[in-house]
Scaffold this motif. Structure first.
Motif, PDB file in Angstrom:
ATOM      1  N   LYS A  22       0.957  -1.592  -0.125  1.00  0.00           N
ATOM      2  CA  LYS A  22      -0.116   0.009   0.015  1.00  0.00           C
ATOM      3  C   LYS A  22       0.780   1.262  -0.026  1.00  0.00           C
ATOM      4  O   LYS A  22       1.969   1.185   0.389  1.00  0.00           O
ATOM      5  CB  LYS A  22      -0.991  -0.089   1.273  1.00  0.00           C
ATOM      6  N   HIS A  24      -0.650   4.279   1.085  1.00  0.00           N
ATOM      7  CA  HIS A  24      -0.948   5.156   1.993  1.00  0.00           C
ATOM      8  C   HIS A  24      -1.253   4.490   3.423  1.00  0.00           C
ATOM      9  O   HIS A  24      -2.050   3.360   3.305  1.00  0.00           O
ATOM     10  CB  HIS A  24      -2.373   5.878   1.275  1.00  0.00           C
ATOM     11  N   GLN A  27      -4.526   2.855   4.418  1.00  0.00           N
ATOM     12  CA  GLN A  27      -5.222   1.539   3.810  1.00  0.00           C
ATOM     13  C   GLN A  27      -4.655   0.393   4.452  1.00  0.00           C
ATOM     14  O   GLN A  27      -5.184  -0.782   4.174  1.00  0.00           O
ATOM     15  CB  GLN A  27      -4.700   1.703   2.316  1.00  0.00           C
ATOM     16  N   PRO A 217      -9.417   5.292  -4.170  1.00  0.00           N
ATOM     17  CA  PRO A 217      -8.528   5.102  -3.024  1.00  0.00           C
ATOM     18  C   PRO A 217      -8.021   3.629  -2.772  1.00  0.00           C
ATOM     19  O   PRO A 217      -6.910   3.578  -1.897  1.00  0.00           O
ATOM     20  CB  PRO A 217      -9.123   5.772  -1.958  1.00  0.00           C
ATOM     21  N   ASP A 221      -4.816   2.368  -4.987  1.00  0.00           N
ATOM     22  CA  ASP A 221      -3.880   2.914  -3.943  1.00  0.00           C
ATOM     23  C   ASP A 221      -2.389   3.341  -4.476  1.00  0.00           C
ATOM     24  O   ASP A 221      -1.782   4.354  -4.127  1.00  0.00           O
ATOM     25  CB  ASP A 221      -3.920   2.084  -2.699  1.00  0.00           C
TER      26      ASP A 221
END
Length: 309
Positions: A22, A24, A27, A217, A221
């Motif tokens: 990921k 971010h 997440q 998102p 991601d």
């Protein structure tokens, strides 16, 4: 077939975003890893704040996307921290099936800090490195079973992946192509929030176009060169719910096979076929995804009735 990119790892004191592929931190759904045996692991998850993964208005009747994304994050975590697979290798999803314990989920929701008990088997090694792996997973919270799952994936070094994918392996190029095409409208009346709708209508009630929002998102991601597997799982779930409307229910169980990649540069057709009810009296549907006349994905979906009230 679906693949997850890797950015070499030792056993972590905590689960970082790189270990679950990921970009971010909001997440990340996993928080810890403990090895119980050579091929057995206990993975800690954290669902106390899932707003970065599921929409704020997430329906109480459908927790499959959160559970599946939690399970999906165990693949790269175990590959890197459990089996020393270097970052940069590709994890290719071959099959996945799950079954939800709906009474437990309806009573307790999807908050808290569940644990995933994982048993790995049918481990294939080439040149001393793992190249294929099956996982049996039980998701527990406070000792109560929330779900079970089985999955298998295999692993490719980056040079082999690029040779096989050719120009399609360039994620930035594929994303540019996808974003140059208008995003089709979502199915009218869908219960998902606009950002989460992954089907677009056609003239047939049992056929849709896959709606790939490369700005989503969770699904994108990080840059990807094809539609991710979890998006195809969500498409199967939404197809099952849409075709049964207004007798909508919950995708309680699913058995899926990833046959080949769904590319970002051409339309993908999603079809649903009603089948006889299963032995538990649940409605069953066969959902398929085709692109350029090639079968890419199949899902057998068992749908339980939605709760009243």
């Amino acid at each position: 077939m679906s693949e997850m990119v890797t950015p070499a790892a030792s056993s972590p004191a905590r689960v970082t975003k790189d270990l679950v592929h990921k970009q971010h931190a909001d997440q990340v759904l996993l928080s810890g890893l403990e090895r119980l045996g050579e091929d057995e692991f206990l993975v800690a998850a954290d669902w106390t704040d899932t707003s970065g993964v599921v929409a704020t208005g997430h329906s109480r009747q459908d927790d499959a996307v959160l559970i599946t994304e939690t399970i999906r994050q165990t693949f790269p975590l175990l590959a890197h921290a459990g089996y020393d697979i270097p970052f940069g290798h590709r994890l290719l999803w071959e099959e996945y099936r799950y079954a939800l314990n709906l009474p437990a989920l309806r009573e307790g929701g999807t908050g808290g800090r569940p644990e995933l008990h994982v048993r790995c088997h049918d481990v294939v090694r080439r040149r001393g490195r793992v190249s294929g792996l099956s996982l049996d997973i039980t998701v527990l919270r406070d000792g109560e079973q929330l779900a079970t799952a089985h999955t298998r994936f295999h692993i490719q070094p980056p040079a082999i992946y690029q040779r096989l994918r050719g120009p399609y392996g360039d994620a930035h190029r594929m994303l540019e192509l996808a974003r140059s095409r208008p995003l089709p409208p979502p199915v009218s009346g869908a219960s998902e929030e606009f950002r989460d709708a992954v089907l677009s209508p056609t003239d047939a009630r049992d056929r849709w176009l896959l709606r790939i929002d490369t700005h989503h998102p969770m699904y994108f991601d990080h840059p990807g060169d094809h539609a991710p597997g979890i998006l195809l799982l969500e498409a199967a779930k939404q197809a099952a719910r849409t075709i049964r409307h207004p007798r909508a229910g919950v995708a309680e169980a699913m058995e899926t096979i990833f046959h080949r990649y769904v590319e970002l540069d051409s339309p993908c057709r999603v079809d649903a076929q009603l089948l006889p009810d299963d032995q538990l009296g649940r409605a069953r549907l066969l959902v398929t995804a085709h692109q350029d006349d090639n079968l890419c994905f199949t899902a057998l979906v068992s749908v339980a009735k939605a709760p009243v009230g």
